[in-house]
Design a protein around this motif. Structure first.
Motif, PDB file in Angstrom:
ATOM      1  N   THR A 206       0.970  -1.032   0.182  1.00 30.67           N
ATOM      2  CA  THR A 206      -0.249   0.042  -0.109  1.00 30.67           C
ATOM      3  C   THR A 206       0.957   1.204   0.006  1.00 30.67           C
TER       4      THR A 206
ATOM      5  N   VAL B 250      -3.177   3.817  -2.503  1.00 28.91           N
ATOM      6  CA  VAL B 250      -3.368   2.582  -3.525  1.00 28.91           C
ATOM      7  C   VAL B 250      -2.890   1.314  -2.685  1.00 28.91           C
TER       8      VAL B 250
ATOM      9  N   PRO C  54      -2.458  -2.031  -4.205  1.00 26.56           N
ATOM     10  CA  PRO C  54      -2.358  -2.982  -5.517  1.00 26.56           C
ATOM     11  C   PRO C  54      -2.761  -4.523  -5.398  1.00 26.56           C
TER      12      PRO C  54
ATOM     13  N   PHE D 277      -8.408   1.806  -5.083  1.00 26.61           N
ATOM     14  CA  PHE D 277      -7.760   3.088  -5.249  1.00 26.61           C
ATOM     15  C   PHE D 277      -8.791   4.048  -4.611  1.00 26.61           C
TER      16      PHE D 277
ATOM     17  N   ALA E 131      -3.223   7.132 -11.820  1.00 31.59           N
ATOM     18  CA  ALA E 131      -2.464   6.111 -10.752  1.00 31.59           C
ATOM     19  C   ALA E 131      -2.410   4.790 -11.373  1.00 31.59           C
ATOM     20  N   LYS E 132      -3.420   4.167 -11.771  1.00 31.19           N
ATOM     21  CA  LYS E 132      -3.484   2.636 -12.373  1.00 31.19           C
ATOM     22  C   LYS E 132      -2.135   2.535 -13.305  1.00 31.19           C
TER      23      LYS E 132
END
Length: 76
Positions: free
Chosen positions: A7, A23, A25, A30, A59-60
């Protein structure tokens, strides 16, 4: 190229929007903590940004290394 696995907190800056994003992942989650466009955004519904939001897309792109983000993304 290493993918981010824990994170992280990101600072995302577009030409007129700045936001803080947390985030996770692993869970592909998000969360937008603060956004300068929150009060004017048509996509912002009930404290959640939609996947089409340019902040979320940038962000992705950064986290999953899909392509070069269209925004300035920094790890805090």
């Amino acid at each position: 190229m290493r993918l981010i696995s824990e994170t992280v907190k990101l600072s995302v800056s577009l030409k007129n929007i700045k936001a803080l994003v947390i985030v996770d992942p692993v869970m592909k989650k998000f969360d937008v903590i603060d956004c300068s466009n929150m009060s004017f955004c048509r996509r912002y519904i009930s404290r959640e940004c939609l996947p089409q939001c340019p902040i979320i897309v940038a962000a992705k792109d950064f986290v999953f290394k899909r392509r070069k983000p269209k925004a300035d993304v920094r790890i805090l």
